[in-house]
Every structure is written in C-alpha cells, then in structure tokens.
Design a protein around this motif. Structure first.
Motif, PDB file in Angstrom:
ATOM      1  N   GLN A 182      -8.655  12.312   4.926  1.00 55.57           N
ATOM      2  CA  GLN A 182      -7.352  12.972   4.765  1.00 55.57           C
ATOM      3  C   GLN A 182      -6.578  12.965   6.068  1.00 55.57           C
ATOM      4  N   ASN A 183      -7.313  12.777   7.175  1.00 57.37           N
ATOM      5  CA  ASN A 183      -6.737  12.981   8.487  1.00 57.37           C
ATOM      6  C   ASN A 183      -7.498  12.070   9.453  1.00 57.37           C
ATOM      7  N   TYR A 184      -6.770  11.380  10.343  1.00 59.41           N
ATOM      8  CA  TYR A 184      -7.436  10.415  11.234  1.00 59.41           C
ATOM      9  C   TYR A 184      -8.509  11.055  12.114  1.00 59.41           C
ATOM     10  N   LYS A 185      -8.395  12.357  12.374  1.00 56.01           N
ATOM     11  CA  LYS A 185      -9.375  13.027  13.241  1.00 56.01           C
ATOM     12  C   LYS A 185     -10.764  13.058  12.614  1.00 56.01           C
TER      13      LYS A 185
ATOM     14  N   ASP B  80      -2.703   1.906  -4.477  1.00 56.95           N
ATOM     15  CA  ASP B  80      -2.332   3.313  -4.342  1.00 56.95           C
ATOM     16  C   ASP B  80      -3.301   3.959  -3.341  1.00 56.95           C
ATOM     17  N   ALA B  81      -2.752   4.485  -2.257  1.00 59.36           N
ATOM     18  CA  ALA B  81      -3.610   5.066  -1.203  1.00 59.36           C
ATOM     19  C   ALA B  81      -3.509   6.592  -1.191  1.00 59.36           C
ATOM     20  N   LYS B  82      -3.296   7.150  -2.359  1.00 55.95           N
ATOM     21  CA  LYS B  82      -3.222   8.613  -2.480  1.00 55.95           C
ATOM     22  C   LYS B  82      -4.516   9.232  -1.924  1.00 55.95           C
ATOM     23  N   ASP B  83      -4.379  10.261  -1.122  1.00 53.94           N
ATOM     24  CA  ASP B  83      -5.520  10.940  -0.503  1.00 53.94           C
ATOM     25  C   ASP B  83      -6.306  10.052   0.454  1.00 53.94           C
TER      26      ASP B  83
ATOM     27  N   ILE C  65       0.907  -1.160   0.000  1.00 50.60           N
ATOM     28  CA  ILE C  65       0.000   0.000   0.000  1.00 50.60           C
ATOM     29  C   ILE C  65       0.943   1.206   0.000  1.00 50.60           C
ATOM     30  N   GLN C  66       0.816   2.066  -0.993  1.00 54.62           N
ATOM     31  CA  GLN C  66       1.802   3.154  -1.094  1.00 54.62           C
ATOM     32  C   GLN C  66       1.149   4.513  -1.303  1.00 54.62           C
ATOM     33  N   ASN C  67       1.963   5.545  -1.137  1.00 57.81           N
ATOM     34  CA  ASN C  67       1.545   6.944  -1.346  1.00 57.81           C
ATOM     35  C   ASN C  67       0.406   7.391  -0.427  1.00 57.81           C
ATOM     36  N   ALA C  68       0.271   6.748   0.710  1.00 61.73           N
ATOM     37  CA  ALA C  68      -0.810   7.151   1.627  1.00 61.73           C
ATOM     38  C   ALA C  68      -0.524   8.535   2.189  1.00 61.73           C
ATOM     39  N   ARG C  69      -1.571   9.314   2.307  1.00 57.10           N
ATOM     40  CA  ARG C  69      -1.393  10.642   2.897  1.00 57.10           C
ATOM     41  C   ARG C  69      -0.845  10.514   4.322  1.00 57.10           C
TER      42      ARG C  69
END
Ligand code: NIG
Ligand code: FE
Length: 428
Positions: free
Chosen positions: A394-397, A71-74, A8-12
């Motif tokens: 985009q963010n865990y929150k 691809d985990a972009k965004d 799994i790559q390019n994760a934000r």
C-alpha cells in the motif's frame, strides 16, 4: 491522441522519482520520490508516454483492442531497480567459506589460503561460454523477480586475457537473450591470479598492455573497475591500471575502502571516476574529495552483512555532506550472495539509517546515474524505457520494512509483462 500498448491504472501510488534537481540526487533531494496517488502510467513502443493521475492520463491517450490494461488498485508502481554493481557470472558457490567465516576465519585469511576470488577463478576457467550463460540465466530471472530491470555486470573471475574476454562475451550474450539490460564492466584487476603471484608487475602489464586494449577494441565493456585493497591492488598499481583504461576510453569505477582505509576514494576523485563503491572505511577527506569531483558513492551493505562485518559505510554522513549515494547488491558468490535489491534497501535503512525514500532514490535514479543510464532508466518519466514494477503493498515504505520476502506483483520490461519462471531454479 496516441494509441498505447499498455496502461497501468488506479494505482494507490505511482512513485516517479522526478525531481527539480538534475543529475544525481543529493542532500534533501535524495528523498524526492514524487508520489502520485490514484496514478497511471501509459506505454507505447516500450517507452513511457504519460504518467499522472489516472483520470488525467486517460484523457491524454487512446485505449484500443490492442491495449493491455492492468488495474493496480491497492498496489504501487515504481521504476525498475538499477542494480549498479554486480558480479553475476560465476561458476560454483562458496558456502564452505561462509561457514569458515562463521567459525572465525576472515575473508582475507581465506583468500590468502587460496580460497576467495581465486577459487571462483579456478571454477570459472573450467567452464565454457555456453555453460556460464546457462548458469547466469536463472540468477537474472531471480533478479527480475525482485524488481531489477537493469544491472551493471562485471568480469573479474577470468584473470587471463582469454577468460576475461569469455566472461564479457557471456555478459554480451545475456544482454541479448534475457529481458534485463546488462551494462558490462571489465574487472581484470580483481586480484593477481595464482600463476602471477611472484610477478605482479607482469600481470599489471598484461592488463594495461593487452587486456585493456583488446576489451576496448572489441567494445566489450563500458567501465573499467579495480579492487583497490591490500592484498589486491595498491594505490599506485590502481592508478597505473585505471589511467591506462581511461586512455582507452573507459569510464572508471573502483572497489574502494572496503576492508581498510587505503585511499581509493581520493584516487577515484583524482581520476574522475564515475563511482567509488563499498566505502566502509572512507574518511571525511575522501567524502569531500568525491563530492567535489562528482564521484557517486555506491554503497553495498549486502557485502557487509554477507561478511558479518560490524562496519557499514557512513551513509548518513555522506548524504548530509551532499555526496550522492547509490545502492547495489554487489551480488557475488563470496561476499554478497543475494540478487535482491529490496533486502539491500532494508539493510541500508536499518544499518546505515537511510530513510526508505533515500533508499529508493539510491536504488533507482541515483544507481542509473552510477552507470550513466539516467537518460533512459531510473525514473518514471515521459520518453524513458517502460521498465516498471507493480508491488503488492500500500505504501513504498513497506518494501524495506517487510524484509526477506518478495512483494513484487508484476514486472514490466520494455513495456511488456516479463515472464518469470516459477519455481526459480536453485544454485548448483
Ligand atoms: O565486491 N571486493 C571484491 N570483490 C567482491 C567479492 C568477490 C568475491 O569474493 O568473489 C566484492 O565484495
Ligand atoms: Fe563488488
């Protein structure tokens, strides 16, 4: 260089939950989520082999024709949730009680009138093992769809030797056939069943003399739990049952201080339990004793919400006083009818003032500790199981913030993309 089956790559963000603190996270370490931006995770033979910045990970591994590339972009990547307190095997639902509570009856009044756990016991006893497996399978699918990859699963709706064994065998079978890992807990002391109402000591004897030895002999459970509460089992009775279980090699858990301050937290400390769960009515002394004895506090705000309670456990106080806290759904048909850990995170933030980072640590690595599985799951670290969840945020929150919807993109269980039926079957 190692050939890998999945990357799994390019994760934000990849949130590993790694920390300098070993053991259950406490105090400020309950916020140790470790965020890697532009992150990657590489997997081989169901295990994590590398985690880091995408560029670094790509330098450590070999991609070939067999490698699945995601691809985990965004998107962000988290460890799968460990739901460390659930009652997923049951027959029949209890929405009539839900309505009666809204109309003003309490959980205890409904139980006294023959509803509550007793009604689930009647329903469960009438079902075969095969029927119970089928009923539970789609609940596990729903858990998986919300990002849970390991659960603790309790018996406790059988309350006879035969029916408790039946429930534990159902859990063992589900562990074989469903991607989720199930860790079994014996909860024969959930309530005194109707047929023993006037002879409670005989039921306690049945548990200590027959059920506990038989469950131990057949290795059907890792933990022994009890509902320590007025109307269920008092402190002395709980002590007797849990001591017998401990002598048979079970690790101990307690439903403690859920509806009143009975002293279950102190008993958990005295007996060296791995966790005490619920804790809505815990006092300062209970927190202190649990901390000193290394007992994890498992908080179940879904049950407070499901029962419409005003009281939630004092999570802030517990964390600030250094007690390790874990979260779980308490999924069951009576008090907490939800398979969703994300909604539990939202409740813990909004009703108990836990931060999103604390809620995440409590639902992953600390809950893995609460089921003694932290060597295998609960964080994204080399050598651990590749139980990973890709989230459409985009963010865990955003996960506790954007409540009541499912933001999961894909679930990876043991290194493979989990197939989740769609649409999921409803109850009944
Ligand atoms: O964790 N408190 C005891 N046991 C469950 C409820 C079980 C039921 O009502 O069926 C709980 O809340
Ligand atoms: Fe429970």
């Amino acid at each position: 260089m190692k050939s890998i089956s999945l990357i799994i790559q390019n994760a934000r963000q990849v949130l590993t939950m790694r920390s300098d603190q070993k053991g259950p996270r406490t105090d400020v370490h309950m916020e140790d989520v470790e965020i890697i931006e532009d992150g990657a995770v590489a997997v081989s033979e169901g295990k994590i082999v590398a985690v880091g910045k995408t560029e670094e990970v790509l330098g450590q591994i070999k991609i070939d024709k067999q490698t699945k590339v995601i691809d985990a972009k965004d998107k962000i990547v988290l460890p799968g949730f460990v739901d460390c307190h659930t009652h997923p095997v049951f027959a029949g639902t209890r929405e009539e009680e839900f309505e009666r509570r809204i109309q003003g009856k309490t959980y205890q009044e409904i139980a006294k009138a023959g509803g509550g756990i007793k009604s689930s016991v009647r329903a469960l006893r009438s079902k075969s093992k095969e029927e119970l497996v089928q009923l539970t399978l789609h609940r596990l699918d729903r858990m998986l769809s919300y990002g849970t990859t390991t659960i603790e699963a309790k018996s406790g709706y059988g309350l006879s030797l035969e029916d408790e064994i039946k429930m534990l065998e159902v859990i063992a079978e589900l562990n074989q056939i469903h991607p989720i890992d199930l860790i079994p807990t014996f909860l024969g002391a959930h309530e005194v069943p109707e047929e023993y109402e006037d002879r409670r000591s005989e039921y306690i004897e049945l548990i200590t003399q027959k059920m506990v030895p038989e469950v131990a002999k057949r290795k059907l459970a890792v933990f022994c739990d009890i509902f320590c509460e007025k109307g269920a089992f008092e402190i002395e009775e709980s002590k007797q049952i849990l001591t017998a279980a401990k002598n048979h090699g079970f690790k101990l858990k307690l439903h403690a201080e859920q509806l009143s301050a009975l002293g279950g937290a102190k008993l958990a400390a005295e007996l060296g339990a791995i966790s005490a769960d619920h804790l809505e009515f815990i006092d300062d002394e209970g927190i202190k004793m649990m901390k000193e004895s290394g007992v994890i506090g498992v908080l179940l705000p879904g049950a407070c919400f499901g029962l419409g309670m005003r009281e939630y456990p004092p999570a802030r106080k517990m964390i600030d006083q250094g007690l390790p806290v874990a979260l779980a759904t308490d999924f069951n048909p009576g008090s907490s009818m939800t398979e969703s850990v994300p909604i539990i995170m939202s409740l813990s933030c909004l009703m108990m003032r836990m931060t999103p980072a604390e809620a995440l640590v409590a639902s992953t690595i600390n809950s893995a500790h609460a089921v003694d599985k932290a060597k295998e799951v609960g964080s994204i670290e080399k050598g651990k199981k590749a139980d990973l969840v890709i989230w459409n945020v985009q963010n865990y929150k955003e996960i506790p913030y954007h409540y009541g919807v499912n933001l999961v993109d894909q679930v990876i269980k043991d290194g493979r993309v989990a197939q989740i039926p769609s649409p999921l079957r409803g109850e009944g």
